[in-house]
Design a protein around this motif. Structure first.
Motif, PDB file in Angstrom:
ATOM      1  N   ILE A  20       0.835  -1.207   0.000  1.00  0.00           N
ATOM      2  CA  ILE A  20       0.000   0.000   0.000  1.00  0.00           C
ATOM      3  C   ILE A  20       0.868   1.254   0.000  1.00  0.00           C
ATOM      4  CG2 ILE A  20      -1.646   1.347   1.361  1.00  0.00           C
ATOM      5  CD1 ILE A  20      -2.893  -1.343   2.232  1.00  0.00           C
ATOM      6  N   ALA A  21       1.885   1.281   0.835  1.00  0.00           N
ATOM      7  CA  ALA A  21       2.768   2.450   0.899  1.00  0.00           C
ATOM      8  C   ALA A  21       3.479   2.678  -0.434  1.00  0.00           C
ATOM      9  CB  ALA A  21       3.785   2.276   2.023  1.00  0.00           C
ATOM     10  N   HIS A  22       3.947   1.610  -1.052  1.00  0.00           N
ATOM     11  CA  HIS A  22       4.619   1.758  -2.340  1.00  0.00           C
ATOM     12  C   HIS A  22       3.634   2.113  -3.456  1.00  0.00           C
ATOM     13  CE1 HIS A  22       8.053  -0.001  -0.260  1.00  0.00           C
ATOM     14  NE2 HIS A  22       8.784   0.510  -1.227  1.00  0.00           N
ATOM     15  N   LEU A  23       2.413   1.626  -3.361  1.00  0.00           N
ATOM     16  CA  LEU A  23       1.380   2.012  -4.315  1.00  0.00           C
ATOM     17  C   LEU A  23       1.110   3.510  -4.225  1.00  0.00           C
ATOM     18  CD1 LEU A  23      -0.914   1.164  -6.331  1.00  0.00           C
ATOM     19  CD2 LEU A  23      -2.386   1.082  -4.327  1.00  0.00           C
ATOM     20  N   HIS A  24       1.036   4.039  -3.007  1.00  0.00           N
ATOM     21  CA  HIS A  24       0.847   5.483  -2.823  1.00  0.00           C
ATOM     22  C   HIS A  24       1.968   6.261  -3.511  1.00  0.00           C
ATOM     23  CE1 HIS A  24      -1.783   5.158   1.062  1.00  0.00           C
ATOM     24  NE2 HIS A  24      -2.430   4.798  -0.018  1.00  0.00           N
ATOM     25  N   ALA A  26       4.060   5.292  -5.871  1.00  0.00           N
ATOM     26  CA  ALA A  26       4.050   5.105  -7.324  1.00  0.00           C
ATOM     27  C   ALA A  26       2.966   5.947  -7.987  1.00  0.00           C
ATOM     28  CB  ALA A  26       3.848   3.626  -7.654  1.00  0.00           C
ATOM     29  N   ALA A  27       1.795   6.002  -7.383  1.00  0.00           N
ATOM     30  CA  ALA A  27       0.708   6.806  -7.947  1.00  0.00           C
ATOM     31  C   ALA A  27       1.080   8.290  -7.961  1.00  0.00           C
ATOM     32  CB  ALA A  27      -0.579   6.587  -7.154  1.00  0.00           C
ATOM     33  N   LEU A  28       1.681   8.770  -6.888  1.00  0.00           N
ATOM     34  CA  LEU A  28       2.084  10.178  -6.826  1.00  0.00           C
ATOM     35  C   LEU A  28       3.196  10.490  -7.823  1.00  0.00           C
ATOM     36  CD1 LEU A  28       1.986  10.752  -2.974  1.00  0.00           C
ATOM     37  CD2 LEU A  28       0.392  11.635  -4.684  1.00  0.00           C
ATOM     38  N   LEU A  29       4.159   9.588  -7.961  1.00  0.00           N
ATOM     39  CA  LEU A  29       5.224   9.801  -8.938  1.00  0.00           C
ATOM     40  C   LEU A  29       4.685   9.784 -10.364  1.00  0.00           C
ATOM     41  CD1 LEU A  29       8.125   7.704  -7.384  1.00  0.00           C
ATOM     42  CD2 LEU A  29       7.951  10.196  -7.523  1.00  0.00           C
ATOM     43  N   MET A  30       3.713   8.909 -10.627  1.00  0.00           N
ATOM     44  CA  MET A  30       3.096   8.863 -11.948  1.00  0.00           C
ATOM     45  C   MET A  30       2.384  10.177 -12.255  1.00  0.00           C
ATOM     46  SD  MET A  30      -0.162   6.743 -13.311  1.00  0.00           S
ATOM     47  CE  MET A  30      -1.111   7.750 -12.215  1.00  0.00           C
ATOM     48  N   LEU A  31       1.628  10.699 -11.291  1.00  0.00           N
ATOM     49  CA  LEU A  31       0.926  11.966 -11.500  1.00  0.00           C
ATOM     50  C   LEU A  31       1.902  13.120 -11.663  1.00  0.00           C
ATOM     51  CD1 LEU A  31      -2.015  11.535  -8.994  1.00  0.00           C
ATOM     52  CD2 LEU A  31      -2.185  11.761 -11.471  1.00  0.00           C
ATOM     53  N   SER A  32       2.948  13.137 -10.879  1.00  0.00           N
ATOM     54  CA  SER A  32       3.961  14.186 -11.005  1.00  0.00           C
ATOM     55  C   SER A  32       4.625  14.138 -12.371  1.00  0.00           C
ATOM     56  CB  SER A  32       4.999  14.024  -9.895  1.00  0.00           C
ATOM     57  OG  SER A  32       5.984  15.015 -10.005  1.00  0.00           O
ATOM     58  N   ILE A  85       4.211   0.572  11.916  1.00  0.00           N
ATOM     59  CA  ILE A  85       5.041   0.136  10.788  1.00  0.00           C
ATOM     60  C   ILE A  85       4.630   0.883   9.517  1.00  0.00           C
ATOM     61  CG2 ILE A  85       5.516  -1.808   9.243  1.00  0.00           C
ATOM     62  CD1 ILE A  85       5.620  -3.586  11.710  1.00  0.00           C
ATOM     63  N   PHE A  86       3.329   1.047   9.300  1.00  0.00           N
ATOM     64  CA  PHE A  86       2.869   1.784   8.121  1.00  0.00           C
ATOM     65  C   PHE A  86       3.318   3.240   8.199  1.00  0.00           C
ATOM     66  CE2 PHE A  86      -0.301   4.138   5.632  1.00  0.00           C
ATOM     67  CZ  PHE A  86      -0.140   3.498   4.413  1.00  0.00           C
ATOM     68  N   ALA A  87       3.231   3.859   9.371  1.00  0.00           N
ATOM     69  CA  ALA A  87       3.704   5.233   9.538  1.00  0.00           C
ATOM     70  C   ALA A  87       5.195   5.329   9.272  1.00  0.00           C
ATOM     71  CB  ALA A  87       3.362   5.745  10.932  1.00  0.00           C
ATOM     72  N   MET A  88       5.955   4.333   9.733  1.00  0.00           N
ATOM     73  CA  MET A  88       7.397   4.324   9.509  1.00  0.00           C
ATOM     74  C   MET A  88       7.712   4.202   8.012  1.00  0.00           C
ATOM     75  SD  MET A  88      10.238   1.688  11.021  1.00  0.00           S
ATOM     76  CE  MET A  88       9.610   0.314  10.073  1.00  0.00           C
ATOM     77  N   ILE A  89       6.983   3.363   7.324  1.00  0.00           N
ATOM     78  CA  ILE A  89       7.202   3.175   5.886  1.00  0.00           C
ATOM     79  C   ILE A  89       6.888   4.469   5.133  1.00  0.00           C
ATOM     80  CG2 ILE A  89       6.438   1.945   3.825  1.00  0.00           C
ATOM     81  CD1 ILE A  89       5.756  -0.405   5.700  1.00  0.00           C
ATOM     82  N   THR A  90       5.761   5.099   5.460  1.00  0.00           N
ATOM     83  CA  THR A  90       5.388   6.332   4.756  1.00  0.00           C
ATOM     84  C   THR A  90       6.375   7.456   5.053  1.00  0.00           C
ATOM     85  OG1 THR A  90       3.828   6.923   6.504  1.00  0.00           O
ATOM     86  CG2 THR A  90       2.941   5.773   4.591  1.00  0.00           C
ATOM     87  N   ARG A  91       6.915   7.501   6.276  1.00  0.00           N
ATOM     88  CA  ARG A  91       7.960   8.499   6.575  1.00  0.00           C
ATOM     89  C   ARG A  91       9.216   8.203   5.771  1.00  0.00           C
ATOM     90  NH1 ARG A  91       6.270   7.906  11.781  1.00  0.00           N
ATOM     91  NH2 ARG A  91       8.028   6.550  12.288  1.00  0.00           N
ATOM     92  N   HIS A  92       9.567   6.939   5.699  1.00  0.00           N
ATOM     93  CA  HIS A  92      10.762   6.551   4.957  1.00  0.00           C
ATOM     94  C   HIS A  92      10.610   6.860   3.466  1.00  0.00           C
ATOM     95  CE1 HIS A  92      14.293   4.324   3.752  1.00  0.00           C
ATOM     96  NE2 HIS A  92      13.549   3.619   2.903  1.00  0.00           N
ATOM     97  N   LEU A  93       9.449   6.588   2.910  1.00  0.00           N
ATOM     98  CA  LEU A  93       9.205   6.855   1.486  1.00  0.00           C
ATOM     99  C   LEU A  93       8.874   8.321   1.205  1.00  0.00           C
ATOM    100  CD1 LEU A  93       7.085   3.711   0.518  1.00  0.00           C
ATOM    101  CD2 LEU A  93       9.498   4.161  -0.013  1.00  0.00           C
ATOM    102  N   GLU A  94       8.623   9.086   2.272  1.00  0.00           N
ATOM    103  CA  GLU A  94       8.288  10.518   2.181  1.00  0.00           C
ATOM    104  C   GLU A  94       7.055  10.756   1.301  1.00  0.00           C
ATOM    105  OE1 GLU A  94      11.916  12.279   0.754  1.00  0.00           O
ATOM    106  OE2 GLU A  94      12.838  12.228   2.740  1.00  0.00           O
ATOM    107  N   THR A  95       6.058   9.906   1.471  1.00  0.00           N
ATOM    108  CA  THR A  95       4.852  10.036   0.655  1.00  0.00           C
ATOM    109  C   THR A  95       4.011  11.241   1.054  1.00  0.00           C
ATOM    110  OG1 THR A  95       3.736   8.441   2.080  1.00  0.00           O
ATOM    111  CG2 THR A  95       4.675   7.604   0.037  1.00  0.00           C
ATOM    112  N   ASP A  96       4.000  11.611   2.322  1.00  0.00           N
ATOM    113  CA  ASP A  96       3.210  12.782   2.718  1.00  0.00           C
ATOM    114  C   ASP A  96       3.770  14.059   2.092  1.00  0.00           C
ATOM    115  OD1 ASP A  96       1.359  11.354   4.195  1.00  0.00           O
ATOM    116  OD2 ASP A  96       2.494  11.536   6.062  1.00  0.00           O
ATOM    117  N   GLU A  97       5.100  14.177   2.060  1.00  0.00           N
ATOM    118  CA  GLU A  97       5.716  15.346   1.430  1.00  0.00           C
ATOM    119  C   GLU A  97       5.457  15.357  -0.071  1.00  0.00           C
ATOM    120  OE1 GLU A  97       7.351  13.265   3.475  1.00  0.00           O
ATOM    121  OE2 GLU A  97       7.784  14.523   5.218  1.00  0.00           O
TER     122      GLU A  97
END
Length: 183
Positions: A20-24, A26-32, A85-97
């Motif tokens: 899920i975190a990587h899907l988020h 990937a979707a944001l990178l695709m849109l960007s 763990i999900f919060a840690m993954i999203t911080r690591h991937l910087e998806t919120d930013e």
């Protein structure tokens, strides 16, 4: 064991968290990327390029809204460990930013399209105002003939048509000239 052990739990639960975190991301990178390509292909002097740009931005905005409202999760579990763990993954991937950046880019593009539409509408209003002003001149000129200042009621139809053409042709020419100049 293979059914209830840590390896099984990782395969069934944690894998989905990572996915899920990587899907988020990937979707944001695709849109960007889609926005960057749209900007790169934009030529403001080419009408078809501008139309493609507008269409791409509208579709990208629709896709972004769909992703944000259907598939964007801040929490995916009520279990504390999975949530952390999900919060840690999203911080690591910087998806919120990345989400904030893509959202800001999208809003900037929409703002540009809206201001361009307002500019086009303002140009149409100016042209219509100019045409209306010229129409007022034409109305005044033809109204002048209708006020019977020139008594031509007894003259033949050819003379009446001559006076009508004498007023009508310059008014039409003035109207056409104004329409051309209003562009």
């Amino acid at each position: 064991d293979a059914e209830t052990g840590f390896l099984s739990q990782f395969r069934h639960q944690y894998f989905l968290l990572f996915l899920i975190a990587h899907l988020h991301k990937a979707a944001l990178l695709m849109l960007s990327n889609r926005l960057a390509v749209a900007i790169q292909d934009l030529d403001i002097y080419d009408v078809e390029s501008v139309k493609r740009f507008k269409r791409t931005i509208r579709q990208s905005h629709e896709t972004f809204l769909r992703v944000a409202h259907r598939y964007w999760f801040h929490e995916v579990s009520i279990r504390v460990q999975a949530r952390e763990i999900f919060a840690m993954i999203t911080r690591h991937l910087e998806t919120d930013e990345l989400y904030g950046e893509v959202r800001d880019e999208m809003l900037d593009m929409e703002s540009y399209l809206d201001s361009d539409n307002v500019r086009r509408q303002a140009n149409v209003v100016v042209r219509l105002t100019v045409i209306t002003t010229v129409g007022l001149i034409g109305t005044t000129a033809t109204g002048f003939l209708g006020m019977n200042l020139i008594a031509e009621a007894e003259n033949p139809l050819a003379v009446k048509l001559f006076y009508f053409a004498l007023v009508f042709i310059p008014v039409v020419l003035l109207l056409v000239y104004t329409i051309v100049k209003s562009k």
